[in-house]
Design an enzyme around this catalytic site. Structure first.
Site, PDB file in Angstrom:
ATOM      1  N   LYS A 202       0.834  -1.206   0.000  1.00 22.39           N
ATOM      2  CA  LYS A 202       0.000   0.000   0.000  1.00 22.39           C
ATOM      3  C   LYS A 202       0.873   1.262   0.000  1.00 22.39           C
ATOM      4  O   LYS A 202       2.094   1.180   0.072  1.00 22.39           O
ATOM      5  CB  LYS A 202      -0.949  -0.020   1.200  1.00 22.39           C
ATOM      6  CG  LYS A 202      -1.939  -1.214   1.170  1.00 22.39           C
ATOM      7  CD  LYS A 202      -3.100  -0.953   0.249  1.00 22.39           C
ATOM      8  CE  LYS A 202      -3.922  -2.168  -0.145  1.00 22.39           C
ATOM      9  NZ  LYS A 202      -4.522  -2.972   0.883  1.00 22.39           N
TER      10      LYS A 202
HETATM   11  C1  LIG Z   1      -5.782  -3.802   1.282  1.00 22.58           C
HETATM   12  C2  LIG Z   1      -7.210  -3.501   1.306  1.00 22.58           C
HETATM   13  C3  LIG Z   1      -8.032  -3.831   2.394  1.00 22.58           C
HETATM   14  C4  LIG Z   1      -7.571  -4.682   3.531  1.00 22.58           C
HETATM   15  O1  LIG Z   1      -6.464  -4.242   4.204  1.00 22.58           O
HETATM   16  P1  LIG Z   1      -5.507  -5.299   4.944  1.00 22.58           P
HETATM   17  O2  LIG Z   1      -4.563  -4.405   5.692  1.00 22.58           O
HETATM   18  O3  LIG Z   1      -4.829  -6.113   3.900  1.00 22.58           O
HETATM   19  O4  LIG Z   1      -6.348  -6.116   5.852  1.00 22.58           O
HETATM   20  C5  LIG Z   1      -9.346  -3.422   2.373  1.00 22.58           C
HETATM   21  N1  LIG Z   1      -9.859  -2.748   1.338  1.00 22.58           N
HETATM   22  C6  LIG Z   1      -9.118  -2.432   0.268  1.00 22.58           C
HETATM   23  C7  LIG Z   1      -9.742  -1.663  -0.844  1.00 22.58           C
HETATM   24  C8  LIG Z   1      -7.776  -2.818   0.196  1.00 22.58           C
HETATM   25  O5  LIG Z   1      -7.056  -2.523  -0.882  1.00 22.58           O
END
Ligand SMILES: *Cc1c(COP(=O)(O)O)cnc(C)c1O
Length: 405
Positions: A202
């Protein structure tokens, strides 16, 4: 002991570590400052949620222009807590875009509510369509989980207006959007609760981690309780002499973050604006070379009031071209690609459990979406290698209308 590994789901997964990608989809850059921050946290002897978590939360809330930020174990935990404190449960419907990572739908189901999938706006805007959200509303609708796809803002003005008229809570899935703004205001800070993810790929990567953000003091208190077993204090408070004992007010979870990852988060927070801007510059290079080229489109053409986080570089392939063939052609050039996302309503579980609605825009665009490599320190020759490889793939017979089987 080795585990049975499921068959690789896509061409992107076929490469092994001994055949590294020439251009990966994303990367992490464990530089000296990050390594030092983690090492300092380890050396401090305080490994669980402590002073670094508190500082990360304070700085994150400051970046978002206020409110309470609470660090959590991951973005999915953030969404889970948000739905729980907003009172979503059995008998409720929660509206969510189908073109989304599956986390939101999963936690909607896990709190006992029914996910109701809504459509997206169109070729240039892959975020949820407020008109379709409105037509999905029933007397059972409790909340809408909006998702700022790729770090691009949803139409929050219309969504907040219709949520207010229909008494719906608004959760912002801002997993793609830390540091993004709309009309100068931070995404994740516009609805009732904003949820962020700090997963390794991310924009603010720390490994596993997340954040909930709210400006409602009552919601913040309930989020804080549920994050840590429903206990009235955490060990850091007791350590500082703020409390000698605790009570349990509600059966909660352990959804806390630790100080080692918060240390990485503090460093990354300082870099976030510059790294988001660097992503934006690469996206504009892709756009200049690919948008409109042989039927390729690049959604999210710049809009005045939005400053996106540019989490993803997504192109829309011409309908006549096979995405699988394009992806294998790119993989042959050692360019990693991905798909954001297979629509949630098409997964086996959701075919059976979601209230079924027509989603014509999602269905017409989903097979044409392709995510290209994007990371802040992407070198200029990596960007041109991707552009060249996409052009070859879309022009060549392998990328032509008859996909190989
Ligand atoms: C990555 C993501 C999540 C979940 O986050 P995690 O930290 O992996 O649990 C939820 N929604 C979206 C749109 C994502 O890209």
């Amino acid at each position: 002991m080795t585990q049975a590994v499921p068959k690789a789901p896509s061409v992107a997964a076929e490469r092994t570590p001994d055949q590294p990608w020439r251009v990966p989809l994303s990367n992490v850059d464990p530089d000296a400052e990050l390594q030092q921050a983690a090492a300092d946290a380890v050396a401090s002897g305080w490994w669980s949620a402590g002073p670094r978590v508190a500082e990360f939360e304070r700085r994150f809330a400051d970046m978002c222009g206020g409110g309470t930020a609470l660090a959590v174990a991951n973005g999915t935990a953030a969404l889970h807590l948000a739905l729980l404190v907003l009172g979503c449960g059995p008998g409720d419907e929660v509206i969510v875009p189908s073109l989304n990572f599956v986390a939101a739908a999963n936690v909607i189901g896990r709190v006992g509510a029914t996910p109701v999938f809504c459509d997206i706006c169109g070729e240039d805007d892959l975020t949820l369509d407020p008109a379709d959200v409105e037509s999905a509303i029933t007397p059972r609708s409790r909340a809408v989980v909006v998702m700022h796809y790729g770090g691009h803002p949803c139409d929050m003005e219309r969504l907040l207006d219709l949520a207010a008229r229909h008494g719906l809570a608004v959760v912002e899935d801002a997993a793609h959007a830390p540091g993004a703004t709309l009309g100068g205001r931070c995404l994740g800070g516009l609805g009732d609760i904003g949820c962020f993810s700090f997963f390794a790929n991310k924009n603010l990567p720390i490994g596993e981690g997340g954040m909930v953000l709210t400006s409602d003091a009552g919601l913040a208190e309930r989020l804080r309780l549920l994050r840590s077993h429903g206990m009235t204090t955490m060990s850091w408070d007791r350590h500082r002499g703020h409390a000698n004992t605790y009570d349990v007010l509600v059966p909660g979870f352990n959804y806390r973050m630790d100080d080692i990852r918060a240390a990485l988060g503090i460093v990354h927070l300082e870099r976030l604006a510059a790294r988001n801007a660097a992503r934006g510059r690469i996206v504009e290079e892709y756009r200049a070379e690919l948008d409109g080229w042989n039927g390729i489109q690049m959604p999210f053409r710049p809009r005045g009031s939005a400053s996106p986080a540019h989490h993803l570089a997504v192109i829309l392939l011409p309908a006549s071209v096979s995405r699988d063939a394009v992806r294998s052609s790119l993989a042959g050039e050692r360019v990693q690609t991905s798909v954001h996302y297979p629509p949630t309503h098409c997964f086996s579980w959701y075919r059976d459990t979601a209230r079924s609605r027509p989603l014509p825009v999602t269905e017409s665009l989903a097979d044409r979406l392709l995510t290209l490599p994007l990371y802040p320190d992407m070198e200029a020759d990596a960007v041109s290698a991707v552009i060249d490889a996409v052009r070859v793939a879309v022009r060549s017979p392998r990328g032509g209308p008859t996909p190989p089987t």
